[in-house]
Design a protein around this motif. Structure first.
Motif, PDB file in Angstrom:
ATOM      1  N   MET A 277      -2.554  -6.134  16.643  1.00  0.00           N
ATOM      2  CA  MET A 277      -1.816  -5.990  15.381  1.00  0.00           C
ATOM      3  C   MET A 277      -0.919  -4.750  15.383  1.00  0.00           C
ATOM      4  SD  MET A 277      -4.736  -4.589  12.793  1.00  0.00           S
ATOM      5  CE  MET A 277      -5.221  -2.865  12.785  1.00  0.00           C
ATOM      6  N   SER A 278       0.029  -4.748  14.477  1.00  0.00           N
ATOM      7  CA  SER A 278       0.860  -3.566  14.234  1.00  0.00           C
ATOM      8  C   SER A 278       0.199  -2.762  13.125  1.00  0.00           C
ATOM      9  CB  SER A 278       2.254  -3.985  13.783  1.00  0.00           C
ATOM     10  OG  SER A 278       2.887  -4.746  14.761  1.00  0.00           O
ATOM     11  N   ARG A 279      -0.002  -1.477  13.368  1.00  0.00           N
ATOM     12  CA  ARG A 279      -0.640  -0.622  12.363  1.00  0.00           C
ATOM     13  C   ARG A 279       0.364   0.036  11.429  1.00  0.00           C
ATOM     14  NH1 ARG A 279      -5.926   0.127  13.029  1.00  0.00           N
ATOM     15  NH2 ARG A 279      -6.833  -0.458  15.022  1.00  0.00           N
ATOM     16  N   ASP A 280       1.597   0.144  11.871  1.00  0.00           N
ATOM     17  CA  ASP A 280       2.630   0.788  11.079  1.00  0.00           C
ATOM     18  C   ASP A 280       3.214  -0.231  10.107  1.00  0.00           C
ATOM     19  OD1 ASP A 280       4.477   2.616  10.125  1.00  0.00           O
ATOM     20  OD2 ASP A 280       5.904   2.212  11.738  1.00  0.00           O
ATOM     21  N   VAL A 281       2.582  -0.366   8.947  1.00  0.00           N
ATOM     22  CA  VAL A 281       2.974  -1.381   7.980  1.00  0.00           C
ATOM     23  C   VAL A 281       3.588  -0.723   6.756  1.00  0.00           C
ATOM     24  CG1 VAL A 281       2.173  -3.300   6.552  1.00  0.00           C
ATOM     25  CG2 VAL A 281       1.082  -2.850   8.741  1.00  0.00           C
ATOM     26  N   ARG A 282       4.779  -1.151   6.421  1.00  0.00           N
ATOM     27  CA  ARG A 282       5.427  -0.705   5.192  1.00  0.00           C
ATOM     28  C   ARG A 282       4.986  -1.646   4.080  1.00  0.00           C
ATOM     29  NH1 ARG A 282      10.352   2.133   6.062  1.00  0.00           N
ATOM     30  NH2 ARG A 282      10.199   2.465   3.824  1.00  0.00           N
ATOM     31  N   THR A 283       4.805  -1.109   2.880  1.00  0.00           N
ATOM     32  CA  THR A 283       4.417  -1.932   1.733  1.00  0.00           C
ATOM     33  C   THR A 283       5.393  -1.691   0.591  1.00  0.00           C
ATOM     34  OG1 THR A 283       2.951  -0.251   0.793  1.00  0.00           O
ATOM     35  CG2 THR A 283       1.961  -1.833   2.337  1.00  0.00           C
ATOM     36  N   VAL A 284       5.269  -2.519  -0.416  1.00  0.00           N
ATOM     37  CA  VAL A 284       6.072  -2.413  -1.621  1.00  0.00           C
ATOM     38  C   VAL A 284       5.150  -2.744  -2.799  1.00  0.00           C
ATOM     39  CG1 VAL A 284       6.894  -4.803  -1.532  1.00  0.00           C
ATOM     40  CG2 VAL A 284       8.317  -3.071  -2.586  1.00  0.00           C
ATOM     41  N   THR A 285       5.469  -2.255  -3.981  1.00  0.00           N
ATOM     42  CA  THR A 285       4.664  -2.556  -5.164  1.00  0.00           C
ATOM     43  C   THR A 285       5.254  -3.743  -5.914  1.00  0.00           C
ATOM     44  OG1 THR A 285       5.915  -1.134  -6.671  1.00  0.00           O
ATOM     45  CG2 THR A 285       4.095  -0.104  -5.425  1.00  0.00           C
TER      46      THR A 285
ATOM     47  N   ALA B 124       8.444  -2.801  -7.830  1.00  0.00           N
ATOM     48  CA  ALA B 124       9.671  -2.469  -7.098  1.00  0.00           C
ATOM     49  C   ALA B 124      10.682  -3.589  -7.281  1.00  0.00           C
ATOM     50  CB  ALA B 124       9.365  -2.273  -5.619  1.00  0.00           C
ATOM     51  N   THR B 125      11.957  -3.266  -7.133  1.00  0.00           N
ATOM     52  CA  THR B 125      12.991  -4.297  -7.234  1.00  0.00           C
ATOM     53  C   THR B 125      13.148  -5.000  -5.890  1.00  0.00           C
ATOM     54  OG1 THR B 125      14.814  -2.842  -6.581  1.00  0.00           O
ATOM     55  CG2 THR B 125      14.243  -2.931  -8.945  1.00  0.00           C
ATOM     56  N   ILE B 126      13.739  -6.187  -5.946  1.00  0.00           N
ATOM     57  CA  ILE B 126      13.967  -6.896  -4.689  1.00  0.00           C
ATOM     58  C   ILE B 126      15.015  -6.163  -3.852  1.00  0.00           C
ATOM     59  CG2 ILE B 126      13.134  -9.133  -5.474  1.00  0.00           C
ATOM     60  CD1 ILE B 126      16.069 -10.012  -5.841  1.00  0.00           C
ATOM     61  N   ARG B 127      15.888  -5.385  -4.502  1.00  0.00           N
ATOM     62  CA  ARG B 127      16.849  -4.569  -3.754  1.00  0.00           C
ATOM     63  C   ARG B 127      16.085  -3.528  -2.926  1.00  0.00           C
ATOM     64  NH1 ARG B 127      22.182  -2.898  -5.495  1.00  0.00           N
ATOM     65  NH2 ARG B 127      21.525  -3.388  -7.611  1.00  0.00           N
ATOM     66  N   GLU B 128      15.090  -2.880  -3.543  1.00  0.00           N
ATOM     67  CA  GLU B 128      14.274  -1.897  -2.818  1.00  0.00           C
ATOM     68  C   GLU B 128      13.513  -2.562  -1.679  1.00  0.00           C
ATOM     69  OE1 GLU B 128      13.117   1.252  -6.353  1.00  0.00           O
ATOM     70  OE2 GLU B 128      12.184  -0.737  -6.372  1.00  0.00           O
ATOM     71  N   ALA B 129      12.942  -3.729  -1.952  1.00  0.00           N
ATOM     72  CA  ALA B 129      12.199  -4.451  -0.916  1.00  0.00           C
ATOM     73  C   ALA B 129      13.119  -4.821   0.248  1.00  0.00           C
ATOM     74  CB  ALA B 129      11.543  -5.700  -1.494  1.00  0.00           C
ATOM     75  N   ALA B 130      14.303  -5.308  -0.064  1.00  0.00           N
ATOM     76  CA  ALA B 130      15.253  -5.685   0.982  1.00  0.00           C
ATOM     77  C   ALA B 130      15.672  -4.466   1.802  1.00  0.00           C
ATOM     78  CB  ALA B 130      16.476  -6.365   0.368  1.00  0.00           C
ATOM     79  N   ARG B 131      15.839  -3.325   1.165  1.00  0.00           N
ATOM     80  CA  ARG B 131      16.212  -2.098   1.877  1.00  0.00           C
ATOM     81  C   ARG B 131      15.091  -1.682   2.831  1.00  0.00           C
ATOM     82  NH1 ARG B 131      19.772  -0.506   4.310  1.00  0.00           N
ATOM     83  NH2 ARG B 131      21.063  -1.159   2.602  1.00  0.00           N
ATOM     84  N   ILE B 132      13.845  -1.763   2.364  1.00  0.00           N
ATOM     85  CA  ILE B 132      12.705  -1.419   3.222  1.00  0.00           C
ATOM     86  C   ILE B 132      12.647  -2.377   4.414  1.00  0.00           C
ATOM     87  CG2 ILE B 132      10.175  -1.322   3.367  1.00  0.00           C
ATOM     88  CD1 ILE B 132      10.229  -0.399   0.387  1.00  0.00           C
ATOM     89  N   MET B 133      12.857  -3.680   4.148  1.00  0.00           N
ATOM     90  CA  MET B 133      12.853  -4.667   5.229  1.00  0.00           C
ATOM     91  C   MET B 133      13.954  -4.352   6.246  1.00  0.00           C
ATOM     92  SD  MET B 133      12.285  -8.310   3.347  1.00  0.00           S
ATOM     93  CE  MET B 133      10.964  -8.549   2.174  1.00  0.00           C
ATOM     94  N   ALA B 134      15.135  -4.014   5.745  1.00  0.00           N
ATOM     95  CA  ALA B 134      16.255  -3.710   6.644  1.00  0.00           C
ATOM     96  C   ALA B 134      15.958  -2.465   7.480  1.00  0.00           C
ATOM     97  CB  ALA B 134      17.541  -3.522   5.836  1.00  0.00           C
ATOM     98  N   ASP B 135      15.443  -1.421   6.830  1.00  0.00           N
ATOM     99  CA  ASP B 135      15.140  -0.180   7.542  1.00  0.00           C
ATOM    100  C   ASP B 135      14.056  -0.366   8.596  1.00  0.00           C
ATOM    101  OD1 ASP B 135      17.022   1.135   5.987  1.00  0.00           O
ATOM    102  OD2 ASP B 135      15.544   2.065   4.653  1.00  0.00           O
ATOM    103  N   ALA B 136      13.059  -1.198   8.281  1.00  0.00           N
ATOM    104  CA  ALA B 136      11.936  -1.413   9.193  1.00  0.00           C
ATOM    105  C   ALA B 136      12.175  -2.587  10.152  1.00  0.00           C
ATOM    106  CB  ALA B 136      10.652  -1.653   8.403  1.00  0.00           C
TER     107      ALA B 136
END
Length: 148
Positions: free
Chosen positions: A7-15, A18-30
Motif C-alpha cells: 500500500m501507499s502510506r502517503d495519503v492525502r485526505t479531504v473533509t 471542503a469544496t470540490i475545487r479544494e479536492a480537485a486541487r489536492i488531487m492535481a497536486d498529489a
C-alpha cells in the motif's frame, strides 16, 4: 503477502466540508484520482475525480459545492493485515480500483490500488481484478442520481 507491504502510506485526505475545487486541487497536486474523506480521524467516504465530473459538473453544480454533496458515502476498505490476493479478488468483485486501508482501530493508514498490486505481486493478479472492475454497470456504478 499482506496489504501493508504494497500500500501507499502517503495519503492525502479531504473533509466533507471542503469544496470540490479544494479536492480537485489536492488531487492535481498529489497526481491522484481519488481522496479518502475524513471526518475527524474516521473514514467518512471517498471522492473521485469522476464523482466531481458526474455528480457536480454534469448537473451544473459549481466549484463551491462541498465534497459531502458528491462523495461516495458507502466506504469500502480493507485492513492492513489482509492478504493481497484476497483484497485483489474483492476489488474485482466490488468493481473498485483502489481501497483505503485501515488498522485494527479502523483508522486510515494507507491506500492500495491495482497498480500497487501489479507492481508488488504480479500483473496477472491485477489483470484478473481489472477484468471484474471493467464489467459494465454493477453495484458500484456511478451515475448522476446514484451515490453508490
Amino acid at each position: 503477502m499482506i496489504v501493508q507491504h504494497v500500500m501507499s502510506r502517503d495519503v492525502r485526505t479531504v473533509t466533507p466540508e471542503a469544496t470540490i475545487r479544494e479536492a480537485a486541487r489536492i488531487m492535481a497536486d498529489a497526481d491522484v484520482g481519488a481522496l479518502p474523506v475524513a471526518a475527524g480521524d474516521r473514514l467518512a467516504g471517498m471522492v473521485t475525480d469522476r464523482d466531481i465530473a458526474i455528480r457536480a459538473v454534469a448537473v451544473g453544480k459549481g466549484p463551491e459545492t462541498t465534497v459531502g454533496e458528491v462523495m461516495t458515502h458507502d466506504v469500502l476498505y480493507c485492513h492492513e493485515d489482509e492478504d493481497v490476493h484476497h483484497v485483489s479478488d474483492n476489488m474485482g468483485e466490488m468493481q473498485v480500483r483502489r481501497l483505503p486501508v485501515v488498522d485494527v482501530e479502523k483508522r486510515l493508514v494507507g491506500i492500495v490500488s491495482l497498480a500497487d498490486i501489479a507492481l508488488a505481486v504480479n500483473a496477472e493478479e491485477a489483470g484478473e481484478a481489472l477484468e471484474g472492475i471493467a464489467r459494465p454497470g454493477g453495484e458500484r456504478s456511478q451515475s448522476i442520481d446514484g451515490r453508490a
